[in-house]
Scaffold this motif. Sequence first.
Motif, PDB file in Angstrom:
ATOM      1  N   TRP A 140       0.827  -1.212   0.000  1.00  0.00           N
ATOM      2  CA  TRP A 140       0.000   0.000   0.000  1.00  0.00           C
ATOM      3  C   TRP A 140       0.861   1.262   0.000  1.00  0.00           C
ATOM      4  O   TRP A 140       0.523   2.259  -0.637  1.00  0.00           O
ATOM      5  N   MET A 141       2.000   1.215   0.703  1.00  0.00           N
ATOM      6  CA  MET A 141       2.874   2.378   0.751  1.00  0.00           C
ATOM      7  C   MET A 141       3.554   2.585  -0.593  1.00  0.00           C
ATOM      8  O   MET A 141       3.737   3.736  -1.040  1.00  0.00           O
ATOM      9  N   ALA A 142       3.938   1.511  -1.262  1.00  0.00           N
ATOM     10  CA  ALA A 142       4.559   1.630  -2.579  1.00  0.00           C
ATOM     11  C   ALA A 142       3.588   2.265  -3.575  1.00  0.00           C
ATOM     12  O   ALA A 142       3.959   3.157  -4.348  1.00  0.00           O
ATOM     13  N   TRP A 143       2.332   1.826  -3.544  1.00  0.00           N
ATOM     14  CA  TRP A 143       1.323   2.427  -4.424  1.00  0.00           C
ATOM     15  C   TRP A 143       1.108   3.900  -4.065  1.00  0.00           C
ATOM     16  O   TRP A 143       0.980   4.750  -4.962  1.00  0.00           O
ATOM     17  N   ALA A 144       1.060   4.214  -2.782  1.00  0.00           N
ATOM     18  CA  ALA A 144       0.853   5.597  -2.360  1.00  0.00           C
ATOM     19  C   ALA A 144       1.980   6.499  -2.841  1.00  0.00           C
ATOM     20  O   ALA A 144       1.747   7.638  -3.280  1.00  0.00           O
ATOM     21  N   GLN A 145       3.199   6.014  -2.781  1.00  0.00           N
ATOM     22  CA  GLN A 145       4.337   6.819  -3.232  1.00  0.00           C
ATOM     23  C   GLN A 145       4.301   7.017  -4.748  1.00  0.00           C
ATOM     24  O   GLN A 145       4.620   8.105  -5.240  1.00  0.00           O
ATOM     25  N   GLY A 146       3.918   5.971  -5.476  1.00  0.00           N
ATOM     26  CA  GLY A 146       3.779   6.123  -6.921  1.00  0.00           C
ATOM     27  C   GLY A 146       2.692   7.126  -7.281  1.00  0.00           C
ATOM     28  O   GLY A 146       2.870   7.958  -8.177  1.00  0.00           O
ATOM     29  N   LEU A 147       1.569   7.080  -6.564  1.00  0.00           N
ATOM     30  CA  LEU A 147       0.481   8.024  -6.815  1.00  0.00           C
ATOM     31  C   LEU A 147       0.893   9.448  -6.469  1.00  0.00           C
ATOM     32  O   LEU A 147       0.473  10.398  -7.139  1.00  0.00           O
ATOM     33  N   ALA A 148       1.692   9.605  -5.426  1.00  0.00           N
ATOM     34  CA  ALA A 148       2.161  10.940  -5.042  1.00  0.00           C
ATOM     35  C   ALA A 148       3.005  11.549  -6.155  1.00  0.00           C
ATOM     36  O   ALA A 148       2.867  12.738  -6.486  1.00  0.00           O
ATOM     37  N   LEU A 149       3.879  10.745  -6.760  1.00  0.00           N
ATOM     38  CA  LEU A 149       4.691  11.255  -7.863  1.00  0.00           C
ATOM     39  C   LEU A 149       3.812  11.626  -9.048  1.00  0.00           C
ATOM     40  O   LEU A 149       4.021  12.667  -9.693  1.00  0.00           O
ATOM     41  N   VAL A 150       2.824  10.793  -9.357  1.00  0.00           N
ATOM     42  CA  VAL A 150       1.906  11.091 -10.451  1.00  0.00           C
ATOM     43  C   VAL A 150       1.172  12.397 -10.184  1.00  0.00           C
ATOM     44  O   VAL A 150       0.995  13.226 -11.088  1.00  0.00           O
ATOM     45  N   LEU A 151       0.734  12.600  -8.948  1.00  0.00           N
ATOM     46  CA  LEU A 151       0.053  13.841  -8.587  1.00  0.00           C
ATOM     47  C   LEU A 151       0.939  15.047  -8.888  1.00  0.00           C
ATOM     48  O   LEU A 151       0.477  16.048  -9.453  1.00  0.00           O
ATOM     49  N   GLY A 152       2.213  14.957  -8.531  1.00  0.00           N
ATOM     50  CA  GLY A 152       3.129  16.057  -8.797  1.00  0.00           C
ATOM     51  C   GLY A 152       3.287  16.333 -10.283  1.00  0.00           C
ATOM     52  O   GLY A 152       3.284  17.493 -10.715  1.00  0.00           O
ATOM     53  N   THR A 153       3.399  15.272 -11.093  1.00  0.00           N
ATOM     54  CA  THR A 153       3.542  15.480 -12.538  1.00  0.00           C
ATOM     55  C   THR A 153       2.278  16.086 -13.133  1.00  0.00           C
ATOM     56  O   THR A 153       2.354  16.935 -14.035  1.00  0.00           O
ATOM     57  N   LEU A 154       1.116  15.680 -12.639  1.00  0.00           N
ATOM     58  CA  LEU A 154      -0.133  16.251 -13.141  1.00  0.00           C
ATOM     59  C   LEU A 154      -0.251  17.725 -12.782  1.00  0.00           C
ATOM     60  O   LEU A 154      -0.769  18.524 -13.580  1.00  0.00           O
ATOM     61  N   ILE A 155       0.218  18.095 -11.599  1.00  0.00           N
ATOM     62  CA  ILE A 155       0.246  19.511 -11.219  1.00  0.00           C
ATOM     63  C   ILE A 155       1.088  20.295 -12.220  1.00  0.00           C
ATOM     64  O   ILE A 155       0.698  21.381 -12.669  1.00  0.00           O
ATOM     65  N   HIS A 156       2.242  19.750 -12.582  1.00  0.00           N
ATOM     66  CA  HIS A 156       3.132  20.412 -13.550  1.00  0.00           C
ATOM     67  C   HIS A 156       2.434  20.586 -14.893  1.00  0.00           C
ATOM     68  O   HIS A 156       2.447  21.688 -15.482  1.00  0.00           O
TER      69      HIS A 156
END
Length: 223
Positions: A140-156
């Motif tokens: 669950w933590m690995a998925w959460a970290q991957g989603l966090a990075l995706v969130l940052g790229t989408l913000i960009h």
Amino acid sequence: MADFRTHLGVAVAGGALLGLGAWQATSLSATDAASLAILTAFGGILPDVDADNSHAIRLIFTLLAVLSVVVGALLLQAWLGPGGLIVACGGLYVGVRYVLSAVFRRFSVHRGIWHSLLASLLCGLATTVASYQWLLQEAWMAWAQGLALVLGTLIHLLLDELYSVDLVGTRIKRSFGTAFKLFDYRQPGNSALMLVLVAALIPWLPPWGTLQELLRQGASLWR
């Protein structure tokens, strides 16, 4: 398009909100919450990895070089003595920070494949795999970290598109549509290669059921 400070500032703010919200609403530790905030901030500058001579590309490859040293040390410490480990880690740093960045700048085009949803997906999955397989995080933590990075790229990507709209002059700039796209329409070969890389990561991912449960729990926090 938005400049480096804007991308970093908005992504840092988004990461702080995500990390603080996860820490307050769940049993997440402060360290794990901070990792989500940092990954979101990193994702906020990651698409500019294809921009020549920018603050973003220097910072990105410096961070990647440091990460490669950490991962290399963890993987090689059982095989090498202290001297060999220092040489290997030094080589990893120089190779990623200078050699790989130079090669990357040579063959990349700004606002190309890295400004796309496909690239965002690849980076998110690669982060998840690295967290789960190399850093031995829980699924669950690995998925959460991957989603966090995706969130940052989408913000960009969204910031770049917002800055492509001139509200004062009531016009759409030529750069509109070049950031928030599915893939690089001008270079389908690069997009096909990136799609192959996405497929190659799938067998190494944590269980998909964990992702579904994580998304369900996240959605329930907004109710």
